[in-house]
Design a protein around this motif. Structure first.
Motif, PDB file in Angstrom:
ATOM      1  N   GLU A  74       0.803  -1.218   0.000  1.00 17.55           N
ATOM      2  CA  GLU A  74       0.000   0.000   0.000  1.00 17.55           C
ATOM      3  C   GLU A  74       0.840   1.274   0.000  1.00 17.55           C
ATOM      4  OE1 GLU A  74      -2.593  -0.236   3.289  1.00 17.55           O
ATOM      5  OE2 GLU A  74      -3.790  -1.905   2.473  1.00 17.55           O
ATOM      6  N   GLN A  75       2.105   1.175   0.388  1.00 22.47           N
ATOM      7  CA  GLN A  75       2.941   2.370   0.499  1.00 22.47           C
ATOM      8  C   GLN A  75       4.080   2.408  -0.515  1.00 22.47           C
ATOM      9  OE1 GLN A  75       4.266   2.456   4.552  1.00 22.47           O
ATOM     10  NE2 GLN A  75       2.240   2.926   5.381  1.00 22.47           N
ATOM     11  N   ARG A  76       4.508   1.272  -1.012  1.00 21.73           N
ATOM     12  CA  ARG A  76       5.659   1.204  -1.912  1.00 21.73           C
ATOM     13  C   ARG A  76       5.205   0.871  -3.326  1.00 21.73           C
ATOM     14  NH1 ARG A  76      10.187  -2.675   0.123  1.00 21.73           N
ATOM     15  NH2 ARG A  76      11.162  -1.721  -1.716  1.00 21.73           N
ATOM     16  N   VAL A  77       5.749   1.649  -4.272  1.00 25.19           N
ATOM     17  CA  VAL A  77       5.443   1.458  -5.686  1.00 25.19           C
ATOM     18  C   VAL A  77       6.757   1.445  -6.449  1.00 25.19           C
ATOM     19  CG1 VAL A  77       4.251   2.344  -7.719  1.00 25.19           C
ATOM     20  CG2 VAL A  77       3.226   2.628  -5.449  1.00 25.19           C
ATOM     21  N   GLY A  78       6.963   0.454  -7.305  1.00 27.33           N
ATOM     22  CA  GLY A  78       8.153   0.368  -8.141  1.00 27.33           C
ATOM     23  C   GLY A  78       7.784   0.481  -9.609  1.00 27.33           C
ATOM     24  N   ILE A  79       8.798   0.644 -10.446  1.00 31.78           N
ATOM     25  CA  ILE A  79       8.583   0.725 -11.885  1.00 31.78           C
ATOM     26  C   ILE A  79       9.479  -0.301 -12.566  1.00 31.78           C
ATOM     27  CG2 ILE A  79       7.849   3.131 -11.950  1.00 31.78           C
ATOM     28  CD1 ILE A  79      10.665   3.924 -12.713  1.00 31.78           C
ATOM     29  N   GLN A  80       9.017  -0.777 -13.693  1.00 32.68           N
ATOM     30  CA  GLN A  80       9.732  -1.786 -14.461  1.00 32.68           C
ATOM     31  C   GLN A  80       9.752  -1.330 -15.914  1.00 32.68           C
ATOM     32  OE1 GLN A  80       7.851  -5.668 -14.844  1.00 32.68           O
ATOM     33  NE2 GLN A  80       9.795  -6.669 -14.395  1.00 32.68           N
ATOM     34  N   GLU A  81      10.949  -1.177 -16.473  1.00 33.56           N
ATOM     35  CA  GLU A  81      11.063  -0.677 -17.846  1.00 33.56           C
ATOM     36  C   GLU A  81      10.720  -1.786 -18.828  1.00 33.56           C
ATOM     37  OE1 GLU A  81      14.129   1.923 -20.651  1.00 33.56           O
ATOM     38  OE2 GLU A  81      14.767   1.181 -18.695  1.00 33.56           O
ATOM     39  N   LEU A  82       9.930  -1.417 -19.841  1.00 35.27           N
ATOM     40  CA  LEU A  82       9.483  -2.370 -20.844  1.00 35.27           C
ATOM     41  C   LEU A  82      10.226  -2.217 -22.163  1.00 35.27           C
ATOM     42  CD1 LEU A  82       5.630  -2.139 -20.232  1.00 35.27           C
ATOM     43  CD2 LEU A  82       7.274  -3.662 -19.158  1.00 35.27           C
ATOM     44  N   GLY A  83      10.649  -0.999 -22.477  1.00 36.15           N
ATOM     45  CA  GLY A  83      11.368  -0.761 -23.716  1.00 36.15           C
ATOM     46  C   GLY A  83      10.419  -0.556 -24.883  1.00 36.15           C
ATOM     47  N   PRO A  84      10.908  -0.044 -26.013  1.00 36.00           N
ATOM     48  CA  PRO A  84      12.312   0.350 -26.240  1.00 36.00           C
ATOM     49  C   PRO A  84      12.611   1.721 -25.653  1.00 36.00           C
ATOM     50  CG  PRO A  84      11.018   0.792 -28.194  1.00 36.00           C
ATOM     51  CD  PRO A  84      10.077   0.159 -27.216  1.00 36.00           C
ATOM     52  N   ARG A  85      13.863   2.094 -25.702  1.00 31.63           N
ATOM     53  CA  ARG A  85      14.280   3.423 -25.248  1.00 31.63           C
ATOM     54  C   ARG A  85      15.108   4.089 -26.346  1.00 31.63           C
ATOM     55  NH1 ARG A  85      18.904   2.765 -20.653  1.00 31.63           N
ATOM     56  NH2 ARG A  85      17.207   1.739 -19.522  1.00 31.63           N
ATOM     57  N   PHE A  86      14.993   5.410 -26.444  1.00 34.35           N
ATOM     58  CA  PHE A  86      15.754   6.159 -27.440  1.00 34.35           C
ATOM     59  C   PHE A  86      15.765   7.627 -27.052  1.00 34.35           C
ATOM     60  CE2 PHE A  86      11.401   5.637 -28.877  1.00 34.35           C
ATOM     61  CZ  PHE A  86      10.996   6.920 -29.198  1.00 34.35           C
ATOM     62  N   THR A  87      16.603   8.394 -27.743  1.00 33.14           N
ATOM     63  CA  THR A  87      16.773   9.822 -27.475  1.00 33.14           C
ATOM     64  C   THR A  87      16.532  10.594 -28.761  1.00 33.14           C
ATOM     65  OG1 THR A  87      18.437   9.306 -25.801  1.00 33.14           O
ATOM     66  CG2 THR A  87      18.330  11.571 -26.558  1.00 33.14           C
ATOM     67  N   LEU A  88      15.788  11.709 -28.653  1.00 31.56           N
ATOM     68  CA  LEU A  88      15.461  12.551 -29.793  1.00 31.56           C
ATOM     69  C   LEU A  88      16.098  13.922 -29.641  1.00 31.56           C
ATOM     70  CD1 LEU A  88      11.631  11.780 -30.141  1.00 31.56           C
ATOM     71  CD2 LEU A  88      13.507  10.742 -31.408  1.00 31.56           C
ATOM     72  N   LYS A  89      16.518  14.480 -30.769  1.00 33.96           N
ATOM     73  CA  LYS A  89      17.063  15.839 -30.830  1.00 33.96           C
ATOM     74  C   LYS A  89      16.370  16.551 -31.981  1.00 33.96           C
ATOM     75  CE  LYS A  89      20.153  19.168 -30.081  1.00 33.96           C
ATOM     76  NZ  LYS A  89      20.241  19.933 -28.822  1.00 33.96           N
ATOM     77  N   LEU A  90      15.642  17.617 -31.665  1.00 34.66           N
ATOM     78  CA  LEU A  90      14.870  18.325 -32.685  1.00 34.66           C
ATOM     79  C   LEU A  90      15.797  19.042 -33.661  1.00 34.66           C
ATOM     80  CD1 LEU A  90      12.070  19.183 -33.725  1.00 34.66           C
ATOM     81  CD2 LEU A  90      12.235  21.174 -32.200  1.00 34.66           C
ATOM     82  N   ARG A  91      15.601  18.768 -34.961  1.00 38.09           N
ATOM     83  CA  ARG A  91      16.385  19.408 -36.015  1.00 38.09           C
ATOM     84  C   ARG A  91      15.626  20.556 -36.665  1.00 38.09           C
ATOM     85  NH1 ARG A  91      21.609  18.537 -35.206  1.00 38.09           N
ATOM     86  NH2 ARG A  91      22.162  16.319 -35.157  1.00 38.09           N
ATOM     87  N   SER A  92      14.358  20.352 -36.938  1.00 36.72           N
ATOM     88  CA  SER A  92      13.573  21.404 -37.595  1.00 36.72           C
ATOM     89  C   SER A  92      12.103  21.158 -37.329  1.00 36.72           C
ATOM     90  CB  SER A  92      13.843  21.429 -39.103  1.00 36.72           C
ATOM     91  OG  SER A  92      13.428  20.219 -39.713  1.00 36.72           O
ATOM     92  N   LEU A  93      11.322  22.238 -37.426  1.00 32.18           N
ATOM     93  CA  LEU A  93       9.866  22.190 -37.324  1.00 32.18           C
ATOM     94  C   LEU A  93       9.303  22.934 -38.530  1.00 32.18           C
ATOM     95  CD1 LEU A  93       7.372  21.371 -35.681  1.00 32.18           C
ATOM     96  CD2 LEU A  93       7.514  23.585 -34.533  1.00 32.18           C
TER      97      LEU A  93
END
Length: 354
Positions: free
Chosen positions: A305-324
């Motif tokens: 009731e007091q403790r909550v954990g997280i579990q990564e499912l994937g995928p993971r990646f990083t974005l860098k904005l080039r243009s809009l």
């Protein structure tokens, strides 16, 4: 002649004795000087075992590579011990002072020293509210349309790019993966609009590795071009959870504070359905830090009731904005709203766009 021979016979053993005497020096106690014993004893016997460096010591002056690395590791370990000792000392002082202890010092980082941007969004601004009510995403936020995403790739994609697209389709609800088969994007976009798609996502690759993403909102745009890096598929992740379910995930958007960042946040939010299904306990996070957008996909785990954990499912990646770009994709005659200029942030590292 006999006398000479006798002298030679007597001299030979004396020479041997002198050589033996030179090879065997006298011990210091035979001289009767007790102070010599104290001086000849090594000083490092009674020295403490702690390792210390002189104040003018420089590791770079050591020419031997292995010895230089060893001395560097010892120096690093000594600094770490000193740092831990200082933390313990400060903690004892704060506990002794109690409520009278001074406030903790906030460390200086690039984020908290960020240069103020005039385009920072104020949630209570009437102009921002009017723009949000009339922009390209207003139909989605007014619940007039439901998201439907088409995911495609560049020509002749490799296995890693195909797997990345298939895993994205499991993260985004109502997403479909199709191969381009040599069609230009200008011909693909009208077909997507005719079939009711609200997004076109194109994953580009270079040397068999995904390196770019074109995200086009249909039917009126805008179109964002991102650089993709640090892609980790599910099989490449350690201690990952089971495959995600078909439940609609929650969406978390962090640190999109400027007008441009606000537009990016609305662009990502319109990818997912309006009402998340909390039964699935899945959440998709877009975290902006220094204009790099980190994507993570997790599942909540309620331990009690007091403790909550997280579990990564994937995928993971990083974005860098080039243009809009305004409107749909048009590389020749399109009107760009914002373009990342090279070496734009070299003047000031504390200035960010999102």
């Amino acid at each position: 002649m006999d006398v000479v021979e006798e002298h030679d016979i007597q001299d030979k053993p004396t020479k041997k004795k002198t050589k033996k005497q030179k090879k065997q020096p006298k011990p210091p106690h035979e001289n009767g000087n007790d102070s010599m014993i104290e001086k000849t004893e090594p000083e490092h016997v009674d020295a403490p075992a702690e390792f210390s460096f002189p104040p003018t010591f420089s590791v770079s002056e050591i020419k031997n590579k292995q010895r230089r690395h060893l001395m560097f590791m010892k120096l690093k370990q000594e600094k770490r011990k000193q740092k831990v000792a200082m933390k313990k000392k400060k903690k004892k002082e704060r506990d002794a002072l109690g409520d009278k202890a001074p406030p903790k010092e906030v460390p200086k980082t690039i984020e908290n020293q960020r240069v103020y941007d005039e385009t920072t969004v104020n949630p209570e601004d009437e102009e921002v509210a009017f723009d949000e009510g009339t922009d390209e995403f207003s139909a989605y936020f007014n619940r007039l349309t439901n998201p439907k995403v088409l995911i495609t790739t560049s020509d002749r994609p490799r296995g890693r790019t195909v797997r990345f697209c298939n895993q994205l389709a499991t993260v985004i609800p109502d997403a479909h993966v199709y191969y381009r088969r040599g069609l230009a994007l200008k011909k693909v976009i009208p077909q997507c609009i005719a079939r009711g798609f609200t997004y076109l996502m194109v994953i580009n690759e270079d040397r068999k590795v995904p390196n770019g993403m074109v995200l086009c909102h249909l039917p009126d745009g805008p179109t964002a071009h991102f650089k993709v890096s640090s892609v980790r598929l599910r099989k490449e992740m350690k201690r990952r959870g089971k495959d995600p379910t078909e439940h609609s995930p929650e969406v978390i958007l962090n640190n999109f504070t400027t007008r441009l960042g606000h537009s990016m946040g609305r662009l990502f939010a319109a990818l997912f359905p309006h009402d998340p299904q909390f039964v699935g306990r899945q959440v998709a996070t877009f975290h902006n830090q220094r204009d790099f957008i980190f994507f993570r996909f997790h599942r909540y785990i309620f331990k009690n009731e007091q403790r909550v954990g997280i579990q990564e499912l994937g995928p993971r990646f990083t974005l860098k904005l080039r243009s809009l770009q305004k409107g749909t994709f048009d590389s020749k005659f399109g009107e760009y709203e914002w373009v990342l200029k090279r070496h734009e942030n070299d003047v000031c590292r504390r200035r960010f766009n999102l």
